[in-house]
Enzyme design. Structure first.
Site, PDB file in Angstrom:
ATOM      1  N   TYR A 161       0.824  -1.216   0.000  1.00 55.10           N
ATOM      2  CA  TYR A 161       0.000   0.000   0.000  1.00 55.10           C
ATOM      3  C   TYR A 161       0.857   1.265   0.000  1.00 55.10           C
ATOM      4  O   TYR A 161       0.593   2.207  -0.755  1.00 55.10           O
ATOM      5  CB  TYR A 161      -0.903  -0.028   1.230  1.00 55.10           C
ATOM      6  CG  TYR A 161      -1.820   1.164   1.383  1.00 55.10           C
ATOM      7  CD1 TYR A 161      -2.875   1.374   0.508  1.00 55.10           C
ATOM      8  CD2 TYR A 161      -1.643   2.066   2.440  1.00 55.10           C
ATOM      9  CE1 TYR A 161      -3.731   2.454   0.662  1.00 55.10           C
ATOM     10  CE2 TYR A 161      -2.490   3.149   2.607  1.00 55.10           C
ATOM     11  CZ  TYR A 161      -3.533   3.331   1.713  1.00 55.10           C
ATOM     12  OH  TYR A 161      -4.377   4.406   1.872  1.00 55.10           O
ATOM     13  N   LYS A 165       0.776   4.546  -2.692  1.00 52.59           N
ATOM     14  CA  LYS A 165       0.373   5.902  -2.313  1.00 52.59           C
ATOM     15  C   LYS A 165       1.492   6.906  -2.590  1.00 52.59           C
ATOM     16  O   LYS A 165       1.227   8.042  -3.007  1.00 52.59           O
ATOM     17  CB  LYS A 165      -0.038   5.944  -0.830  1.00 52.59           C
ATOM     18  CG  LYS A 165      -1.430   5.378  -0.577  1.00 52.59           C
ATOM     19  CD  LYS A 165      -2.475   6.167  -1.342  1.00 52.59           C
ATOM     20  CE  LYS A 165      -3.881   5.679  -1.083  1.00 52.59           C
ATOM     21  NZ  LYS A 165      -4.896   6.442  -1.850  1.00 52.59           N
TER      22      LYS A 165
END
Length: 253
Positions: A161, A165
């Site tokens: 993740y 991002k």
């Protein structure tokens, strides 16, 4: 009445996206577009029961952010319904499903996060660009996360993740540099996580019990008023190309 303020929110049927849909829809003279992968699902249909401000209207449009053609198809659908511009696009849809160490990171896990969290945002931006250009005050907001911070990297396993991002943060800052007519920035909804389905799952993975969840996670909805205040006040000269949190404070990249 003047023409409505038109807002498109991806991932608009659950979590942070649904909360934003609900709050923008409650404002007067707003046309709110909730984009999500399954408009026929119960969660999508229930959006039509949300309270509406005077003169406000909801449109639900299909958008699977992992399918390259979907964003362009969604825009064509909106144009067919007479929507000729967009004032605000919030790229909210995202995924956080595994939290490996770098040494344990699997190609498939990183790829699935990049497909949604990076390419999904990229395709949405490319598809909505011309409609944003037709707004008098166009704004693009990427839903970001402190997990993508380089300078303030959190000391937790997050090798799927986090990089996704960081990449979408970079793209948003670059959009600011390339599109001088557009106010574009990254919005961090709060602390580490918010108590959405995704946030609660993440907290469980990291071993937070109920007490820890209540202490460290924002309650769902607590960050929405702050985020909307930042978005309302945002101008290219003051906000664009930067990373903001829901309290109106600038975050470090």
């Amino acid at each position: 009445m003047s023409s409505p303020y038109i807002v498109l929110i991806s991932g608009g049927s659950r979590g942070l996206g649904k909360g934003l849909v609900e709050r923008y829809l409650a404002r007067p003279n707003h046309l709110v577009i909730a984009a999500n992968r399954n408009p026929s699902a119960t969660a999508s249909k229930s959006l039509f029961d949300l309270p509406k401000g005077e003169g406000s209207k909801l449109v639900v449009v299909k958008l699977d952010d992992t399918v390259e053609a979907d964003a362009a198809a969604a825009v064509k659908d909106l144009e067919a319904q007479g929507i000729d511009h967009l004032d605000l696009v919030i790229a909210n849809a995202g995924q956080a499903s595994v939290f490996p160490l770098v040494r344990d990171l699997k190609h498939a896990d990183l790829q699935s996060h990049i497909d949604l969290n990076v390419f999904g945002v990229l395709w949405l931006f490319q598809a909505t660009l011309e409609l944003l250009k037709k707004s008098k005050t166009p704004k693009w907001v990427t839903m970001g996360s402190s997990a993508g911070s380089i300078g303030g990297q959190q000391p937790v396993p997050n090798a799927a993740y986090g990089p996704s991002k960081a990449a979408v943060h970079w793209l948003t800052k670059r959009i600011h540099a390339e599109e001088e007519w557009l106010t574009s920035f990254v919005m961090h909804p709060g602390y580490v996580w918010v108590q959405t389905d995704m946030g609660l799952f993440s907290a469980k993975v990291f071993g937070l019990d109920e007490s820890g969840t209540q202490q460290h996670l924002l309650k769902e909805g607590d960050s929405h008023p702050g985020m909307m205040k930042v978005i309302d006040e945002a101008a290219r000269e003051t906000h664009s190309g930067k990373f903001w949190n829901y309290e109106g404070k600038e975050e470090a990249w």
